[in-house]
Design an enzyme around this catalytic site. Sequence first.
Site, mmCIF file in Angstrom:
data_model
loop_
_atom_site.group_PDB
_atom_site.id
_atom_site.type_symbol
_atom_site.label_atom_id
_atom_site.label_comp_id
_atom_site.label_asym_id
_atom_site.label_seq_id
_atom_site.Cartn_x
_atom_site.Cartn_y
_atom_site.Cartn_z
ATOM 1 N N ASP A 140 51.373 41.514 36.323
ATOM 2 C CA ASP A 140 50.966 40.171 36.717
ATOM 3 C C ASP A 140 50.352 39.496 35.488
ATOM 4 O O ASP A 140 50.003 40.172 34.518
ATOM 5 C CB ASP A 140 49.937 40.293 37.858
ATOM 6 C CG ASP A 140 49.336 38.967 38.235
ATOM 7 O OD1 ASP A 140 50.100 38.041 38.549
ATOM 8 O OD2 ASP A 140 48.100 38.846 38.191
ATOM 9 N N ASP A 151 47.999 36.078 35.525
ATOM 10 C CA ASP A 151 46.688 35.453 35.709
ATOM 11 C C ASP A 151 45.678 36.433 36.296
ATOM 12 O O ASP A 151 45.882 36.976 37.379
ATOM 13 C CB ASP A 151 46.814 34.213 36.596
ATOM 14 C CG ASP A 151 47.746 33.191 35.977
ATOM 15 O OD1 ASP A 151 47.556 32.869 34.796
ATOM 16 O OD2 ASP A 151 48.673 32.718 36.672
#
EC number: 3.1.3.-
Length: 193
Positions: A9, A11
């Site tokens: 991922d 953020d």
Amino acid sequence: MKNLNICIDIDGTITDPYFWLDIANKYFNKNVTIDKVTEYKVDIVMGVTRDDYYDFYDKNKFKMHNDNVSLRENAKEVIEELIKLNNIYFVTARDKDLKLLTYSYLNNNGIPYDDIFVLGTHYKVDMARKLKCDIFIEDSYENALQLSENGFKVLLIDTNYNRKPLNKNIVRVLNWNEIYELIKETLLCSKAI
């Protein structure tokens, strides 16, 4: 041939997990501090409606996801090492209209990758399956649970908002150096079999 398919991922995982806080505080005229960010959902943290959050996000998403968002300590260096022996796929829930900005962010920060998938949804299970993901590195507790319940091994990087009970497929990690050591250990164990 590379060893593992690692999905990451963006953020909160490779970036500072509280990158959005100053912008949200200013927009909503609040003074929420990092220690008060104990939920993943910004609307809950800020005490606003979901619609107010969506309005805020639509107006600020390009500003929030710019090239100036700081990286977590050692994220770049660890990913540079990991990609030598593994496939690195960034899988993000960012809105699809942030695709070019996402490529720009990774490239301008010198983050290597094999591919990037900007999903526009928090549901990452299908993409993890498609990529034959061996390890998924995530900061969202809900995403980690969903992935782990579908059989994926998840490294959940510690934040104030994800300190909840874990299942057997999720390992909490405190930093990117720990991520590197666990993946190295996984590779050593797989070669010993």
